[in-house]
Design an enzyme around this catalytic site. Structure first.
Site, PDB file in Angstrom:
ATOM      1  N   CYS A  24       3.169  -9.611  -5.267  1.00 60.98           N
ATOM      2  CA  CYS A  24       4.526  -9.130  -4.940  1.00 60.98           C
ATOM      3  C   CYS A  24       4.889  -7.863  -5.703  1.00 60.98           C
ATOM      4  O   CYS A  24       5.911  -7.246  -5.416  1.00 60.98           O
ATOM      5  CB  CYS A  24       5.541 -10.220  -5.235  1.00 60.98           C
ATOM      6  SG  CYS A  24       5.337 -11.615  -4.121  1.00 60.98           S
TER       7      CYS A  24
ATOM      8  N   HIS B  88      12.480  -7.432  -6.390  1.00 64.86           N
ATOM      9  CA  HIS B  88      11.663  -8.207  -5.458  1.00 64.86           C
ATOM     10  C   HIS B  88      12.473  -9.425  -5.025  1.00 64.86           C
ATOM     11  O   HIS B  88      13.165 -10.045  -5.836  1.00 64.86           O
ATOM     12  CB  HIS B  88      10.368  -8.632  -6.153  1.00 64.86           C
ATOM     13  CG  HIS B  88       9.564  -9.604  -5.347  1.00 64.86           C
ATOM     14  ND1 HIS B  88       9.224  -9.349  -4.045  1.00 64.86           N
ATOM     15  CD2 HIS B  88       9.051 -10.836  -5.650  1.00 64.86           C
ATOM     16  CE1 HIS B  88       8.526 -10.383  -3.577  1.00 64.86           C
ATOM     17  NE2 HIS B  88       8.419 -11.295  -4.526  1.00 64.86           N
TER      18      HIS B  88
ATOM     19  N   ASN C  55      10.812 -14.008   1.370  1.00 67.35           N
ATOM     20  CA  ASN C  55       9.888 -13.235   0.530  1.00 67.35           C
ATOM     21  C   ASN C  55       8.794 -12.631   1.409  1.00 67.35           C
ATOM     22  O   ASN C  55       7.932 -13.349   1.918  1.00 67.35           O
ATOM     23  CB  ASN C  55       9.285 -14.184  -0.525  1.00 67.35           C
ATOM     24  CG  ASN C  55       8.362 -13.469  -1.494  1.00 67.35           C
ATOM     25  OD1 ASN C  55       8.008 -12.307  -1.286  1.00 67.35           O
ATOM     26  ND2 ASN C  55       7.963 -14.164  -2.542  1.00 67.35           N
TER      27      ASN C  55
HETATM   28  N1  ACO Z   1      13.219 -28.793   0.686  1.00 63.94           N
HETATM   29  C1  ACO Z   1      13.627 -29.876   0.022  1.00 63.94           C
HETATM   30  N2  ACO Z   1      13.111 -30.257  -1.161  1.00 63.94           N
HETATM   31  C2  ACO Z   1      12.155 -29.489  -1.684  1.00 63.94           C
HETATM   32  C3  ACO Z   1      11.667 -28.329  -1.037  1.00 63.94           C
HETATM   33  C4  ACO Z   1      12.242 -28.002   0.203  1.00 63.94           C
HETATM   34  N3  ACO Z   1      11.866 -26.919   0.900  1.00 63.94           N
HETATM   35  N4  ACO Z   1      10.715 -27.767  -1.798  1.00 63.94           N
HETATM   36  C5  ACO Z   1      10.587 -28.537  -2.897  1.00 63.94           C
HETATM   37  N5  ACO Z   1      11.450 -29.578  -2.814  1.00 63.94           N
HETATM   38  C6  ACO Z   1      11.634 -30.655  -3.763  1.00 63.94           C
HETATM   39  C7  ACO Z   1      10.400 -30.895  -4.603  1.00 63.94           C
HETATM   40  O1  ACO Z   1       9.478 -31.722  -3.914  1.00 63.94           O
HETATM   41  C8  ACO Z   1      10.975 -31.547  -5.817  1.00 63.94           C
HETATM   42  O2  ACO Z   1      11.198 -32.912  -5.542  1.00 63.94           O
HETATM   43  P1  ACO Z   1      10.823 -34.006  -6.649  1.00 63.94           P
HETATM   44  O3  ACO Z   1      11.685 -33.684  -7.817  1.00 63.94           O
HETATM   45  O4  ACO Z   1      11.152 -35.290  -5.948  1.00 63.94           O
HETATM   46  O5  ACO Z   1       9.372 -33.801  -6.946  1.00 63.94           O
HETATM   47  C9  ACO Z   1      12.347 -30.875  -5.969  1.00 63.94           C
HETATM   48  O6  ACO Z   1      12.642 -30.286  -4.692  1.00 63.94           O
HETATM   49  C10 ACO Z   1      12.382 -29.780  -7.008  1.00 63.94           C
HETATM   50  O7  ACO Z   1      11.201 -28.986  -6.867  1.00 63.94           O
HETATM   51  P2  ACO Z   1      10.928 -27.711  -7.752  1.00 63.94           P
HETATM   52  O8  ACO Z   1       9.599 -27.147  -7.440  1.00 63.94           O
HETATM   53  O9  ACO Z   1      11.243 -28.039  -9.184  1.00 63.94           O
HETATM   54  O10 ACO Z   1      12.080 -26.777  -7.181  1.00 63.94           O
HETATM   55  P3  ACO Z   1      12.571 -25.417  -7.786  1.00 63.94           P
HETATM   56  O11 ACO Z   1      14.002 -25.511  -8.045  1.00 63.94           O
HETATM   57  O12 ACO Z   1      11.666 -24.905  -8.857  1.00 63.94           O
HETATM   58  O13 ACO Z   1      12.411 -24.443  -6.529  1.00 63.94           O
HETATM   59  C11 ACO Z   1      10.890 -22.691  -5.807  1.00 63.94           C
HETATM   60  C12 ACO Z   1      11.135 -24.215  -5.988  1.00 63.94           C
HETATM   61  C13 ACO Z   1      11.923 -22.179  -4.834  1.00 63.94           C
HETATM   62  C14 ACO Z   1       9.497 -22.459  -5.265  1.00 63.94           C
HETATM   63  C15 ACO Z   1      11.060 -21.984  -7.166  1.00 63.94           C
HETATM   64  O14 ACO Z   1      10.285 -22.653  -8.131  1.00 63.94           O
HETATM   65  C16 ACO Z   1      10.677 -20.538  -7.145  1.00 63.94           C
HETATM   66  O15 ACO Z   1      11.384 -19.702  -6.609  1.00 63.94           O
HETATM   67  N6  ACO Z   1       9.547 -20.142  -7.800  1.00 63.94           N
HETATM   68  C17 ACO Z   1       9.168 -18.758  -7.975  1.00 63.94           C
HETATM   69  C18 ACO Z   1       8.664 -18.111  -6.692  1.00 63.94           C
HETATM   70  C19 ACO Z   1       8.192 -16.684  -7.006  1.00 63.94           C
HETATM   71  O16 ACO Z   1       8.843 -15.916  -7.675  1.00 63.94           O
HETATM   72  N7  ACO Z   1       6.998 -16.335  -6.562  1.00 63.94           N
HETATM   73  C20 ACO Z   1       6.440 -15.060  -6.981  1.00 63.94           C
HETATM   74  C21 ACO Z   1       6.209 -14.183  -5.909  1.00 63.94           C
HETATM   75  S1  ACO Z   1       5.209 -14.815  -4.613  1.00 63.94           S
HETATM   76  C22 ACO Z   1       3.766 -13.829  -4.504  1.00 63.94           C
HETATM   77  O17 ACO Z   1       3.420 -13.088  -5.392  1.00 63.94           O
HETATM   78  C23 ACO Z   1       2.913 -13.974  -3.278  1.00 63.94           C
END
Ligand code: ACO
Length: 329
Positions: A113, A254, A284
């Site tokens: 990214c 980003h 994204n």
């Molecule tokens: N809908 C409903 N529930 C969900 C979903 C969804 N789409 N996705 C995950 N959950 C659930 C999980 O299963 C978990 O449930 P559990 O507690 O029963 O296990 C709960 O929600 C919390 O999951 P987390 O992974 O802790 O959720 P988080 O708040 O961290 O959000 C996310 C996840 C959006 C992916 C976040 O971690 C994030 O934005 N990470 C960074 C992404 C990023 O910056 N990527 C870099 C660039 S990408 C690249 O370079 C190609």
């Protein structure tokens, strides 16, 4: 000599995948996605054998129209992408062929990214050295091609788009690409990757069965590093150039997660109305997010505006670039 952005083009495919449709595909909801990430819809490139270059060429052709530049004048094309049409030849070669660019040297650059920032920095150096006069810097990704639409933890995040800028030597030294702070730490390779398809695990029946041709992300880990790293390099850039929050006109972050964008703006001490945000409509789009913001905000930018471009992504890679905008639209 400075390199200055003189035109911007962008393209997102017509098909829109919204949260309602995603909720029918996986166990998710508009409420969860909006609260945890901030995305309402993403554009998806549909159709057989349609690769990332289809979108990139449209962005490039818009630049040609707007800037009255002919393809023959382009002498450098750098394409930032993690979803090239093929492993080889480079997508930049394909885009050049499709856009009739015959006098350039062209190559791809993969920095997740942060790819657009890495590519903009690289192209700037060619211009500053005086060896290139008109460079196209493209950020383009068809993330839908590597997204597992049965995995709710990733499929809600990504979309498809392409955007590009034209970079030229600046006649006015006060504007252009001023400075870059770019970093990487390969330790992060564990947390965000596509496991198969390269030389370690060439495509096989097993890699397909094991879904190893899709994005793998340990979201929590990536989130933790993204929040601190994007803010660190953006604040570092402000301090290095003595730019106060009042003097900064735009943060161009980003677009991975609304919470990461908010945390970055907060650490920089800037108001939300100075932050380019379109994650709600595109999700994204990896290398395309930052140039897509520039494209959508172009009409609101004025010559001399201070912009900080900031990104974090796979690698891990991250960085910030200070740009003084070069023209009034
Ligand atoms: N809908 C409903 N529930 C969900 C979903 C969804 N789409 N996705 C995950 N959950 C659930 C999980 O299963 C978990 O449930 P559990 O507690 O029963 O296990 C709960 O929600 C919390 O999951 P987390 O992974 O802790 O959720 P988080 O708040 O961290 O959000 C996310 C996840 C959006 C992916 C976040 O971690 C994030 O934005 N990470 C960074 C992404 C990023 O910056 N990527 C870099 C660039 S990408 C690249 O370079 C190609």
């Amino acid at each position: 000599m400075k390199a200055v952005i003189t035109a911007v083009g962008g393209y997102a495919p017509d098909y829109i995948l919204d949260n309602k449709e995603l909720s029918k595909m996986v166990d998710t909801s508009d409420e969860w996605i909006m609260t945890r990430v901030g995305i309402k819809e993403r554009h998806i490139l549909k159709g057989e054998r349609q690769g990332t270059s289809e979108m990139a060429v449209k962005a490039v052709e818009e630049i040609f129209r707007k800037s009255e530049t002919s393809p023959d004048e382009i002498d450098l094309v750098i394409c930032a992408t993690v979803t090239p049409d093929h492993i080889f030849p480079a997508m930049a070669n394909i885009v050049s062929d499709k856009a009739d660019i015959r006098n350039a040297h062209s190559f791809d650059l993969n920095a997740g990214c942060s790819g657009f920032l890495y590519a903009l920095d690289t192209a700037s150096k060619f211009i500053e050295a005086g060896s290139k006069k008109k460079a196209l810097v493209i950020g383009a990704d068809k993330m839908s091609s590597i997204t597992d639409y049965s995995d709710r933890t990733t499929c809600v995040l990504f979309g498809d788009a392409a955007a590009a800028v034209l970079l030229e030597p600046s006649k006015d030294d006060s504007v252009g690409v001023i400075d870059s702070i770019l970093r990487s730490d390969g330790f992060g390779r564990r947390y965000l990757k596509m496991e198969a398809g390269g030389s370690v695990a060439p495509p096989s029946i097993d890699t397909v069965k094991n879904k190893e041709h899709f994005i793998f992300q340990d979201g929590r880990h990536v989130f933790k590093y993204a929040v601190s790293s994007m803010a660190d390099v953006s604040v570092e850039m402000m301090k290095k150039h003595n730019i106060s929050p009042d003097e900064l006109d735009w943060l161009v972050p980003h677009q991975a997660n609304m919470r990461i964008i908010d945390a970055t703006a907060e650490r920089m001490g800037i108001d939300k109305n100075k932050v380019m945000i379109n994650i709600e409509r595109y999700g994204n789009t990896t290398a395309a997010t930052i140039p897509m913001c520039l494209y959508e905000w172009e009409n609101r930018l004025n010559k001399g505006d201070n912009l900080i471009l900031s990104a974090f992504g796979a690698g891990f890679t991250w960085g910030s670039i200070l740009v003084k905008w070069g023209y009034n639209s």
